[in-house]
Design a protein around this motif. Sequence first.
Motif, PDB file in Angstrom:
ATOM      1  N   ALA A  54     -18.523  33.291 -22.326  1.00 50.09           N
ATOM      2  CA  ALA A  54     -17.769  33.169 -21.239  1.00 50.09           C
ATOM      3  C   ALA A  54     -17.929  34.844 -20.655  1.00 50.09           C
ATOM      4  CB  ALA A  54     -15.854  33.204 -21.796  1.00 50.09           C
ATOM      5  N   LEU A  55     -17.963  35.542 -21.475  1.00 50.31           N
ATOM      6  CA  LEU A  55     -18.137  36.990 -21.908  1.00 50.31           C
ATOM      7  C   LEU A  55     -19.295  37.492 -20.575  1.00 50.31           C
ATOM      8  CD1 LEU A  55     -15.571  39.187 -24.485  1.00 50.31           C
ATOM      9  CD2 LEU A  55     -15.481  39.058 -21.398  1.00 50.31           C
ATOM     10  N   MET A  56     -20.459  37.298 -21.781  1.00 47.17           N
ATOM     11  CA  MET A  56     -21.620  37.047 -21.582  1.00 47.17           C
ATOM     12  C   MET A  56     -21.959  36.636 -19.741  1.00 47.17           C
ATOM     13  SD  MET A  56     -23.600  35.778 -25.013  1.00 47.17           S
ATOM     14  CE  MET A  56     -25.010  34.889 -23.611  1.00 47.17           C
ATOM     15  N   ALA A  57     -21.400  35.407 -19.310  1.00 47.44           N
ATOM     16  CA  ALA A  57     -21.633  34.784 -18.214  1.00 47.44           C
ATOM     17  C   ALA A  57     -20.586  36.546 -17.268  1.00 47.44           C
ATOM     18  CB  ALA A  57     -20.621  33.193 -18.101  1.00 47.44           C
ATOM     19  N   THR A 108     -29.280  29.324 -31.187  1.00 50.94           N
ATOM     20  CA  THR A 108     -29.649  28.359 -31.756  1.00 50.94           C
ATOM     21  C   THR A 108     -28.354  26.520 -31.881  1.00 50.94           C
ATOM     22  OG1 THR A 108     -29.768  29.888 -33.845  1.00 50.94           O
ATOM     23  CG2 THR A 108     -29.174  27.280 -34.667  1.00 50.94           C
ATOM     24  N   LYS A 109     -27.163  27.074 -31.427  1.00 51.99           N
ATOM     25  CA  LYS A 109     -26.193  25.850 -31.061  1.00 51.99           C
ATOM     26  C   LYS A 109     -26.742  24.990 -29.774  1.00 51.99           C
ATOM     27  CE  LYS A 109     -22.430  26.871 -33.758  1.00 51.99           C
ATOM     28  NZ  LYS A 109     -21.004  26.543 -34.630  1.00 51.99           N
ATOM     29  N   LEU A 110     -27.236  26.332 -28.820  1.00 47.42           N
ATOM     30  CA  LEU A 110     -27.402  25.772 -27.131  1.00 47.42           C
ATOM     31  C   LEU A 110     -29.273  25.069 -27.402  1.00 47.42           C
ATOM     32  CD1 LEU A 110     -25.679  27.912 -25.329  1.00 47.42           C
ATOM     33  CD2 LEU A 110     -25.110  24.954 -25.750  1.00 47.42           C
ATOM     34  N   THR A 111     -29.735  25.422 -28.651  1.00 48.93           N
ATOM     35  CA  THR A 111     -31.162  25.010 -29.194  1.00 48.93           C
ATOM     36  C   THR A 111     -32.234  26.184 -27.842  1.00 48.93           C
ATOM     37  OG1 THR A 111     -31.179  23.095 -27.359  1.00 48.93           O
ATOM     38  CG2 THR A 111     -29.615  22.174 -30.136  1.00 48.93           C
ATOM     39  N   LEU A 112     -31.723  26.566 -27.699  1.00 45.61           N
ATOM     40  CA  LEU A 112     -32.443  28.048 -26.512  1.00 45.61           C
ATOM     41  C   LEU A 112     -33.926  28.152 -27.395  1.00 45.61           C
ATOM     42  CD1 LEU A 112     -29.481  29.229 -25.061  1.00 45.61           C
ATOM     43  CD2 LEU A 112     -30.556  27.764 -24.088  1.00 45.61           C
ATOM     44  N   GLU A 128     -35.188  38.389 -24.776  1.00 40.74           N
ATOM     45  CA  GLU A 128     -33.316  37.873 -25.273  1.00 40.74           C
ATOM     46  C   GLU A 128     -32.908  37.964 -24.278  1.00 40.74           C
ATOM     47  OE1 GLU A 128     -30.127  38.905 -27.008  1.00 40.74           O
ATOM     48  OE2 GLU A 128     -31.773  37.763 -28.185  1.00 40.74           O
ATOM     49  N   GLN A 129     -32.979  38.884 -22.761  1.00 40.06           N
ATOM     50  CA  GLN A 129     -32.617  38.374 -21.770  1.00 40.06           C
ATOM     51  C   GLN A 129     -32.795  37.158 -21.250  1.00 40.06           C
ATOM     52  OE1 GLN A 129     -30.640  40.832 -20.514  1.00 40.06           O
ATOM     53  NE2 GLN A 129     -30.244  39.355 -19.058  1.00 40.06           N
ATOM     54  N   HIS A 130     -33.948  36.557 -21.235  1.00 41.51           N
ATOM     55  CA  HIS A 130     -33.890  35.058 -20.627  1.00 41.51           C
ATOM     56  C   HIS A 130     -33.475  33.933 -21.827  1.00 41.51           C
ATOM     57  CE1 HIS A 130     -37.224  31.538 -20.263  1.00 41.51           C
ATOM     58  NE2 HIS A 130     -35.846  31.792 -18.917  1.00 41.51           N
ATOM     59  N   ARG A 131     -32.406  34.152 -22.815  1.00 40.16           N
ATOM     60  CA  ARG A 131     -32.310  33.375 -23.447  1.00 40.16           C
ATOM     61  C   ARG A 131     -30.647  33.464 -22.883  1.00 40.16           C
ATOM     62  NH1 ARG A 131     -33.277  32.145 -29.768  1.00 40.16           N
ATOM     63  NH2 ARG A 131     -33.463  33.958 -30.130  1.00 40.16           N
ATOM     64  N   ARG A 132     -30.211  34.632 -22.650  1.00 41.61           N
ATOM     65  CA  ARG A 132     -28.619  34.675 -22.294  1.00 41.61           C
ATOM     66  C   ARG A 132     -28.685  34.368 -20.987  1.00 41.61           C
ATOM     67  NH1 ARG A 132     -26.256  38.848 -25.104  1.00 41.61           N
ATOM     68  NH2 ARG A 132     -24.432  39.669 -23.761  1.00 41.61           N
ATOM     69  N   VAL A 133     -29.424  33.929 -19.939  1.00 41.86           N
ATOM     70  CA  VAL A 133     -29.248  33.623 -18.869  1.00 41.86           C
ATOM     71  C   VAL A 133     -29.017  32.281 -18.751  1.00 41.86           C
ATOM     72  CG1 VAL A 133     -30.450  32.925 -16.863  1.00 41.86           C
ATOM     73  CG2 VAL A 133     -30.769  35.163 -17.396  1.00 41.86           C
ATOM     74  N   LEU A 134     -30.192  31.644 -19.870  1.00 43.29           N
ATOM     75  CA  LEU A 134     -30.307  29.947 -20.110  1.00 43.29           C
ATOM     76  C   LEU A 134     -28.571  29.296 -20.608  1.00 43.29           C
ATOM     77  CD1 LEU A 134     -33.746  29.545 -21.220  1.00 43.29           C
ATOM     78  CD2 LEU A 134     -32.689  28.324 -19.329  1.00 43.29           C
ATOM     79  N   ALA A 135     -28.390  30.071 -21.884  1.00 44.31           N
ATOM     80  CA  ALA A 135     -26.882  30.763 -22.417  1.00 44.31           C
ATOM     81  C   ALA A 135     -25.727  29.998 -21.130  1.00 44.31           C
ATOM     82  CB  ALA A 135     -26.580  31.101 -23.331  1.00 44.31           C
ATOM     83  N   TYR A 193     -23.157  27.620 -19.454  1.00 47.32           N
ATOM     84  CA  TYR A 193     -22.330  27.618 -19.873  1.00 47.32           C
ATOM     85  C   TYR A 193     -21.275  27.023 -18.463  1.00 47.32           C
ATOM     86  CZ  TYR A 193     -17.196  30.264 -19.745  1.00 47.32           C
ATOM     87  OH  TYR A 193     -16.187  30.496 -19.716  1.00 47.32           O
ATOM     88  N   LEU A 194     -21.894  27.411 -17.189  1.00 48.84           N
ATOM     89  CA  LEU A 194     -21.201  27.290 -15.836  1.00 48.84           C
ATOM     90  C   LEU A 194     -21.850  25.812 -15.861  1.00 48.84           C
ATOM     91  CD1 LEU A 194     -22.909  30.294 -14.513  1.00 48.84           C
ATOM     92  CD2 LEU A 194     -20.590  30.545 -14.653  1.00 48.84           C
TER      93      LEU A 194
END
Length: 218
Positions: free
Chosen positions: A164-167, A195-199, A204-211, A215-216
């Motif tokens: 949520a804070l990443m968002a 890992t749990k979202l199987t990204l 690192e930045q790209h995976r943060r965006v996907l995560a 979430y959204l």
Amino acid sequence: MRIVIADDAVLLREGLVRLLTESGHQVVAAVGDGDALVAAVQEHRPDVSIVDVRMPPSHTDEGLRASVEARRLVPRTPILVLSQYVEVSYADDLLATTGGAGGGGIGYLLKDRVAAIDEFLDALRRVAGGGTVLDPEVVGQLFARRRRDDPLRELTPREREVLALMAEGRSNTAIARALVVSDGAVEKHVRNIFTKLTLPPDTEQHRRVLAVLTYLRN
């Protein structure tokens, strides 16, 4: 009310025509497939349409797909699905049309659970008036499917807080300060989230965006 009926079972279709006519309504079209339903809605702009789920050619979900298309072409056209089956995939899509410009006017009843004609006619009036009428069994199956398909269900409460804070666009350091934990602890939570979202392994930045997108959406 002016009503369109779409059901490939001739006896049921004609039975509905008779019931509705005797109840003072006008059946402007009675059709047996999804394409004909869409055409009838466009032509007649009915007060409400009664639609079966399984119709030709594949007898799977044509009625629901046609209902979604009818709502796209004629926004706010009320649809009451009347079926023996709960088809959750396109039921979700149909219910999604109640948001925004689509408005309400959606119902989903199971034929075997309609206990009284008066209750059915009342549900039809409510849908025609812009309301939403759902059989409890339909609601239960929709929620069950959403729980199964929710990619966030594997996250721990702390991992959800981190996500949520990443968002909100916060860095790991800012997240650590907000949660009063170490930077290392946040990095571990972030790795677990990926890992749990199987990204897939990526920057690192790209995976943060996907995560965050995951979430959204959920």
